[in-house]
Scaffold this motif. Structure first.
Motif, PDB file in Angstrom:
ATOM      1  N   ASP A 216       0.846  -1.189   0.000  1.00 27.24           N
ATOM      2  CA  ASP A 216       0.000   0.000   0.000  1.00 27.24           C
ATOM      3  C   ASP A 216       0.884   1.242   0.000  1.00 27.24           C
ATOM      4  O   ASP A 216       1.914   1.281   0.687  1.00 27.24           O
ATOM      5  CB  ASP A 216      -0.896   0.051   1.243  1.00 27.24           C
ATOM      6  N   VAL A 217       0.490   2.255  -0.753  1.00 27.58           N
ATOM      7  CA  VAL A 217       1.136   3.558  -0.690  1.00 27.58           C
ATOM      8  C   VAL A 217       0.197   4.493   0.049  1.00 27.58           C
ATOM      9  O   VAL A 217      -0.955   4.689  -0.368  1.00 27.58           O
ATOM     10  CB  VAL A 217       1.459   4.104  -2.091  1.00 27.58           C
ATOM     11  N   VAL A 218       0.700   5.049   1.143  1.00 30.92           N
ATOM     12  CA  VAL A 218      -0.137   5.855   2.037  1.00 30.92           C
ATOM     13  C   VAL A 218       0.322   7.309   1.985  1.00 30.92           C
ATOM     14  O   VAL A 218       1.517   7.594   2.183  1.00 30.92           O
ATOM     15  CB  VAL A 218      -0.064   5.324   3.479  1.00 30.92           C
ATOM     16  N   VAL A 219      -0.608   8.217   1.707  1.00 25.82           N
ATOM     17  CA  VAL A 219      -0.312   9.644   1.654  1.00 25.82           C
ATOM     18  C   VAL A 219      -1.374  10.384   2.457  1.00 25.82           C
ATOM     19  O   VAL A 219      -2.567  10.100   2.323  1.00 25.82           O
ATOM     20  CB  VAL A 219      -0.298  10.165   0.195  1.00 25.82           C
ATOM     21  N   ASP A 220      -0.935  11.316   3.289  1.00 23.45           N
ATOM     22  CA  ASP A 220      -1.846  12.091   4.132  1.00 23.45           C
ATOM     23  C   ASP A 220      -2.340  13.310   3.356  1.00 23.45           C
ATOM     24  O   ASP A 220      -1.547  14.206   3.041  1.00 23.45           O
ATOM     25  CB  ASP A 220      -1.118  12.527   5.405  1.00 23.45           C
ATOM     26  N   PRO A 221      -3.624  13.393   3.020  1.00 21.28           N
ATOM     27  CA  PRO A 221      -4.109  14.536   2.245  1.00 21.28           C
ATOM     28  C   PRO A 221      -3.911  15.869   2.956  1.00 21.28           C
ATOM     29  O   PRO A 221      -3.688  16.896   2.295  1.00 21.28           O
ATOM     30  CB  PRO A 221      -5.592  14.223   2.023  1.00 21.28           C
ATOM     31  N   ALA A 222      -3.957  15.868   4.282  1.00 22.05           N
ATOM     32  CA  ALA A 222      -3.760  17.123   5.015  1.00 22.05           C
ATOM     33  C   ALA A 222      -2.337  17.623   4.859  1.00 22.05           C
ATOM     34  O   ALA A 222      -2.089  18.840   4.779  1.00 22.05           O
ATOM     35  CB  ALA A 222      -4.090  16.922   6.496  1.00 22.05           C
ATOM     36  N   GLU A 223      -1.382  16.701   4.778  1.00 24.96           N
ATOM     37  CA  GLU A 223       0.010  17.077   4.588  1.00 24.96           C
ATOM     38  C   GLU A 223       0.230  17.632   3.182  1.00 24.96           C
ATOM     39  O   GLU A 223       0.940  18.623   2.990  1.00 24.96           O
ATOM     40  CB  GLU A 223       0.890  15.850   4.830  1.00 24.96           C
TER      41      GLU A 223
END
Length: 448
Positions: A216-223
């Motif tokens: 899984d590639v996880v990215v924080d939209p808030a960041e």
């Protein structure tokens, strides 16, 4: 004949040799390398699963097999080998294409803790560079922190997430394959101090992370939203806009619970590596924010990211070569259009090309125009250079001085030994990983 030595057999060295023999039929070139194997970072820096890029070796091979180009491996230039002054006496001109041989440092506490490595050290290990050692990179590591947002950072992140099924068909050395196959690293954090619109990775490399099996590639939209270029990418250059689009897709998707997770983190500046039980256990980052001028500023807020393995990938840097001028501020040899400058004046017969000339910028293809510029400068100087007498062949003189270059047939012997090793292991070509086995193979002896 004008006789030229090119020091370094990577892309910049091979492209320089190619330009010289194409532009002038009265030039002969010896391409020297301290390693017994040619191709530089194409062999020892390109990720083993990037077969298309590694196929550039075929182009470089054609250069080194030209009838006026000769490969001389295993020749060290400097105090423990052939001096710069001696090299100048053996050839009408010398072109140094020695790249950027070391890494930039972070300059933070804990950087030298056990378990903290430069990305180059890790790449050299899984690429079978003979100077690399099996340093137990993955021992006891369950989480890794990769500091940097360039293509090398993406490469090492991808290697950490790949399984043995994907790596076995590559030319990765057997020891590295076994270690990566047994790795227990499940969480990989790739962290940069700036935002997604300023990251240096290419879209092609970035997208590959999303194609990894069981990952899984996880990215924080808030960041991501902290970056004005992410919020409104319309003014971004096309490459950065494509990166933002890829990251947006990941931010809007949900993790599947795959056994490997890659966390892409932004606006975090490394502040300290933290120790536990005598080795690195985590990295402490300061949260940054855009400063409105393309950079970032610290906010005073900190975050700790767990990692028993830290790989630092924040750029390369040139190193001085004995008896050549060097600018420590840029990590390059001072030059004008490739002509080496000594005290501001062009030094007759001394030239540079590649990263040691312009700094560690661009992609492999960037070396072509850089090499051609240097070759053009050299050939403009050729009438004056040719007035000095040099030997017709340097190799007998090097032999007399105890230097025994590995010529093309020796390299072909290494290739055959690597093919035989792979066949014995039930794989394709498998690289020989150490000096002893390479030198044995070059001499036509069984390496093991």
């Amino acid at each position: 004949m004008l006789r030229v030595a090119v020091v370094g057999s990577g892309p910049s060295g091979c492209y320089t040799a190619q330009s010289l023999v194409r532009l002038d039929s009265e030039v002969c070139v010896d391409v020297l390398d301290r390693l017994p194997c040619p191709y530089g970072l194409v062999r020892y820096g390109v990720a083993p699963d990037h077969e298309k890029i590694k196929s550039l070796q075929n182009q470089l091979r054609a250069v080194l097999e030209h009838d006026r180009v000769r490969f001389l491996g295993g020749v060290r230039i400097g105090p423990d080998g052939v001096s710069v002054a001696r090299l100048r006496r053996l050839y009408h001109a010398v072109v140094y294409c020695v790249g950027a041989a070391t890494d930039r440092r972070l300059g933070i506490p804990g950087e030298d803790l056990p378990g903290s490595w430069s990305a180059t050290q890790f790449v050299s290990w899984y690429s079978a560079h003979p100077d690399a050692a099996d340093a137990g990179f993955l021992r006891d590591a369950r989480s890794a922190v990769v500091i940097g947002l360039g293509n090398v950072a993406v490469d090492v992140t991808r290697m950490l997430a790949r399984g043995p099924a994907e790596l076995t068909p590559t030319d990765m050395p057997q020891g590295a394959l076994a270690a990566l196959g047994a790795s227990r690293v499940a969480e990989i954090h790739m962290v940069g101090r700036r935002g997604p619109s300023q990251a240096r990775f290419t879209t092609k490399e970035l997208r590959e992370l999303g194609t990894l099996p069981d990952t899984d590639v996880v990215v924080d939209p808030a960041e991501l939203a902290l970056d004005p270029g992410y919020t409104d990418p319309s003014a971004l250059p096309a490459p950065q806009r494509r990166n933002v689009e890829v990251l947006r897709d990941w931010a809007e998707s949900s993790p599947t619970g795959a056994p490997h997770r890659i966390h892409l983190r932004f606006f975090l500046r490394p502040a300290e590596l933290l120790a536990g039980q005598g080795r690195v256990r985590a990295a402490r980052f300061e949260r940054t924010a855009p400063d409105g001028h393309g950079g970032v500023t610290g906010t005073g807020r900190h975050e700790v990211v767990e990692g028993q393995l830290v790989l630092r990938s924040v750029g390369y840097r040139g190193v001085p070569l004995e008896d050549l001028p060097f600018d420590p501020a840029t990590g390059t040899v001072p030059n004008l259009c490739g002509r080496v400058l000594r005290e501001g004046a062009a030094s007759p017969g001394e030239y540079v090309a590649g990263w040691i000339k312009r700094g560690p910028t661009g992609v492999i293809g960037t070396n072509r125009p850089c090499a051609k510029e240097t070759a053009t400068s050299l050939l403009e100087d050729a009438p004056a250079l040719a007035l000095r007498a040099v030997p017709d062949d340097s190799v007998p003189l090097l032999h007399a001085e105890g230097v025994h270059p590995i010529e093309w047939e020796g390299w072909r012997s290494i290739e055959r030994a690597e093919a035989d090793l792979g066949a014995a292991l039930g794989r394709g070509v498998v690289k020989l990983p150490d000096w002893q086995s390479l030198l044995k193979a070059a001499a036509g002896r069984a390496p093991y």
